[in-house]
Design an enzyme around this catalytic site. Structure first.
Site, PDB file in Angstrom:
ATOM      1  N   GLU A 114       0.829  -1.200   0.000  1.00 54.14           N
ATOM      2  CA  GLU A 114       0.000   0.000   0.000  1.00 54.14           C
ATOM      3  C   GLU A 114       0.871   1.261   0.000  1.00 54.14           C
ATOM      4  OE1 GLU A 114      -4.032  -1.026   2.381  1.00 54.14           O
ATOM      5  OE2 GLU A 114      -2.192  -1.454   3.489  1.00 54.14           O
ATOM      6  N   GLU A 134      -3.341  -9.827   4.158  1.00 55.69           N
ATOM      7  CA  GLU A 134      -4.061  -9.510   5.390  1.00 55.69           C
ATOM      8  C   GLU A 134      -5.164 -10.504   5.757  1.00 55.69           C
ATOM      9  OE1 GLU A 134      -2.534  -5.409   4.048  1.00 55.69           O
ATOM     10  OE2 GLU A 134      -3.131  -7.302   3.138  1.00 55.69           O
TER      11      GLU A 134
END
Length: 258
Positions: A114, A134
């Site tokens: 990210e 995640e």
């Protein structure tokens, strides 16, 4: 951890922001996020810096958020102190006035990917891996992995890594547009500096304006970009000089629309 977890240095027209937590593969915790925000502020305010590189010290670019740093947080603290603050810092990077290049000499996973996505360009060494793991530990990408990444790479690519758990190696990521250049191991910083030098030769104001306009088209920002472009234009006019001069002398300004 190093005394300064994130540093900023200048190399000619290039600013270099370095994550310095190699023993944790530069995993992010709150002190690192704060230090990153400070380094980005310094980069933006330093006159003469026309391109900013973001790199990680050691073997990893960034392993994402430090699980130990957030695992014991309450739900409220996790939302405000972790997710929302992290978003603020990543948005700060995405909206930096200068073009930015992520130097991926090590893996970029979870929040690390990210972070790279928040940069304008990504140079990756051939051996590195990228992904959003995640959901394998019961959380979701929280620092723009399902928003900015979708805008930049398309929903299907993000589905593959966020839902399907695929981990891309650099050549696969290049084919999908997730990275912009792939180089041999050990060559990413050199490649990024060479690219940055070419960008730095271009008109700095035009480059910054073009970046803002692209951000508007991409949906990265709208109101702030519009005001920045308009304010920058007005700052170059004779009307501003006339108005400020009149304010100082307590007279009525004589605007000339020049």
């Amino acid at each position: 951890m190093a005394e300064r977890p994130v540093t900023f240095e200048i190399d000619g027209a290039i600013g270099i922001v370095t994550l310095r937590r190699p023993e944790k593969f530069n995993a992010l915790d709150i002190p690192m996020l704060r230090a990153l925000e400070t380094a980005l502020d310094e980069a933006e305010m330093t006159e003469g810096v026309r391109v900013v590189l973001l790199r990680g010290e050691g073997k990893g670019f960034c392993a994402g958020g430090d699980v130990e740093a957030w695992a014991q947080m309450s739900a409220a603290d996790f939302q405000v102190q972790w997710v929302r603050y992290g978003h603020r810092v990543f948005d700060r990077l995405a909206r930096l006035r200068q073009p930015t290049i992520a130097v991926l000499s090590g893996h970029a996973l979870g929040g690390g990917l990210e972070l790279a996505v928040a940069c304008d360009f990504r140079v990756a060494e051939a051996h590195i891996k990228l992904g959003f793991p995640e959901t394998s530990i019961g959380v979701v990408p929280g620092w723009s992995g399902t928003q900015r990444a979708v805008r930049r790479f398309g929903a299907q690519t993000v589905r593959r890594i966020a839902l399907g758990g695929e981990i891309f190696v650099a050549p696969e990521a290049l084919a999908l547009g997730v990275v912009d250049r792939v180089v041999e191991t050990g060559k990413a910083l050199t490649e990024a500096k060479g690219w940055a030098e070419k960008i730095a030769e271009r008109g700095p104001l035009a480059t910054e304006a073009a970046k803002l306009m692209i951000a508007v088209a991409e949906g990265e920002e709208s109101a702030a970009a519009t005001e920045a472009l308009a304010s920058g234009f007005i700052a170059l006019t004779g009307d501003l000089k006339a108005g400020v001069g009149a304010f100082k002398t307590k007279q009525k300004p004589a605007f000339s629309r020049s």
